[in-house]
Design an enzyme around this catalytic site. Structure first.
Site, PDB file in Angstrom:
ATOM      1  N   SER A   1      -3.333 -13.295  -4.607  1.00 21.66           N
ATOM      2  CA  SER A   1      -3.866 -13.757  -3.317  1.00 21.66           C
ATOM      3  C   SER A   1      -4.938 -14.812  -3.520  1.00 21.66           C
ATOM      4  O   SER A   1      -5.290 -15.523  -2.577  1.00 21.66           O
ATOM      5  CB  SER A   1      -4.433 -12.575  -2.523  1.00 21.66           C
ATOM      6  OG  SER A   1      -5.356 -11.856  -3.317  1.00 21.66           O
TER       7      SER A   1
ATOM      8  N   GLU B   1       2.453  -2.028   0.317  1.00 25.51           N
ATOM      9  CA  GLU B   1       1.847  -3.013   1.232  1.00 25.51           C
ATOM     10  C   GLU B   1       2.690  -3.173   2.490  1.00 25.51           C
ATOM     11  O   GLU B   1       3.923  -3.312   2.418  1.00 25.51           O
ATOM     12  CB  GLU B   1       1.696  -4.381   0.544  1.00 25.51           C
ATOM     13  CG  GLU B   1       1.161  -5.436   1.531  1.00 25.51           C
ATOM     14  CD  GLU B   1       0.635  -6.715   0.907  1.00 25.51           C
ATOM     15  OE1 GLU B   1       0.638  -6.840  -0.341  1.00 25.51           O
ATOM     16  OE2 GLU B   1       0.210  -7.593   1.680  1.00 25.51           O
TER      17      GLU B   1
HETATM   18  O1  KIV Z   1      -2.731 -10.347  -4.418  1.00 25.18           O
HETATM   19  C1  KIV Z   1      -3.328  -9.401  -3.883  1.00 25.18           C
HETATM   20  O2  KIV Z   1      -4.504  -9.522  -3.517  1.00 25.18           O
HETATM   21  C2  KIV Z   1      -2.589  -8.158  -3.692  1.00 25.18           C
HETATM   22  C3  KIV Z   1      -3.059  -7.075  -2.784  1.00 25.18           C
HETATM   23  C4  KIV Z   1      -2.370  -5.800  -2.982  1.00 25.18           C
HETATM   24  C5  KIV Z   1      -4.448  -6.894  -2.453  1.00 25.18           C
HETATM   25  O3  KIV Z   1      -1.563  -8.023  -4.258  1.00 25.18           O
END
Ligand code: KIV
EC number: 2.1.2.11
Length: 275
Positions: free
Chosen positions: A50, A187
């Site tokens: 992310s 998720e």
């Molecule tokens: O990339 C990310 O931040 C994630 C989440 C599960 C928080 O994969």
């Protein structure tokens, strides 16, 4: 001489042992100053891909590279002593073959010193989980809404809403558990499905937009601090206003510079003291 840190890091077996006893609290960090602040309160810190969107303002997570992830992870490991550190395998670094996945995971772990990797993928990726685990790479499998599949999903949409879709994700979770994953990130899945998976598996489930009954939770740190722009995702909650603090401090600094109040001679070098 060997150098040991005084604080014992939470290990992956420790996290696994929390199931049914203690909820796992987890946040993301990409850089040292944030990681340093999270270390005392979080059981696990994830260097999430992310960072592509949050840290690099990219439209999705697809373009972040293995070297970028390894560099961020190394910074987070250096800045922490206690939390268990996990790193996301970026898009394209593991989907081709188990061998490719092992090569890139081993590189990321060697460069960073992190404890394990997270991979997004359904049952088709379970053989890769097995390949990595058998070779000493702990795997946290990520099922449900998988941001790296944004193009096949047609956007970031909650998953498992139909019976058929829920069953597929349930089987994905079981397949990764059987393949040796030490935990599961769930998720953006239907709440009932997250509960069903949590009850069915012996490994911890970490929810993000999943269920309060998961064995732990993870969020993107910027989402809980007001640092992700105006829109807070439905699954997050503001726990603080870092944006307000930064905005205020930056405005104060700018005003003092413009008014000639900062710097003073106290902030300069080689200033002769008046006698
Ligand atoms: O990339 C990310 O931040 C994630 C989440 C599960 C928080 O994969």
């Amino acid at each position: 001489m060997s150098v040991h840190s005084k604080t014992k890091r939470i290990s992956i077996p420790d996290l696994m042992g929390y199931k049914g006893k203690k909820k796992i609290a987890s946040l993301t960090a990409y850089i040292a100053p944030i990681a340093r602040l999270l270390d005392e309160s979080q059981d696990m810190i994830l260097i999430g891909d992310s960072t592509a969107m949050v840290g690099y303002a990219m439209p999705n997570t697809l373009a972040i590279t293995v070297d970028q992830m390894a560099a961020h992870a190394a910074a987070v490991v250096r800045a922490t002593q206690r939390a268990c550190i996990l790193v996301d395998m970026p898009f394209g670094s593991y989907q081709e073959s188990p061998e490719q996945a092992f090569r890139n995971a081993a590189h990321i772990l060697a460069v960073s010193g992190a404890a394990g990797v997270k991979m997004e993928g359904g049952s088709a990726l379970a053989a890769t989980t097995r390949f990595l685990v058998d070779r000493g790479v702990p795997v946290l499998a990520h099922v449900g809404l998988m941001p790296q599949y944004v193009n096949t999903m047609g956007g970031f949409k909650a998953q498992g809403m139909s019976e058929e879709a829920a069953e597929r994700i349930f089987q994905d979770a079981l397949a990764h558990e059987k393949a040796g994953a030490f935990g599961l990130v769930l998720e953006g899945v239907a709440e009932e499905l997250a509960r069903r998976i949590t009850d069915a598996v012996a490994i911890p489930t970490i929810g993000i937009g999943a269920s309060p009954d998961c064995d732990g939770q993870i969020l993107v740190t910027e989402d809980i601090l007001g640092l992700s722009g105006d829109r807070i995702p439905k699954f997050a909650k503001p726990f603080g206003d870092a944006a307000g603090v930064i905005r205020h401090a930056a405005a104060q600094y700018a005003a003092e510079v413009r008014e000639g109040q900062f710097p003073t001679l106290d902030h300069c070098f080689g200033v002769k003291k008046k006698s």
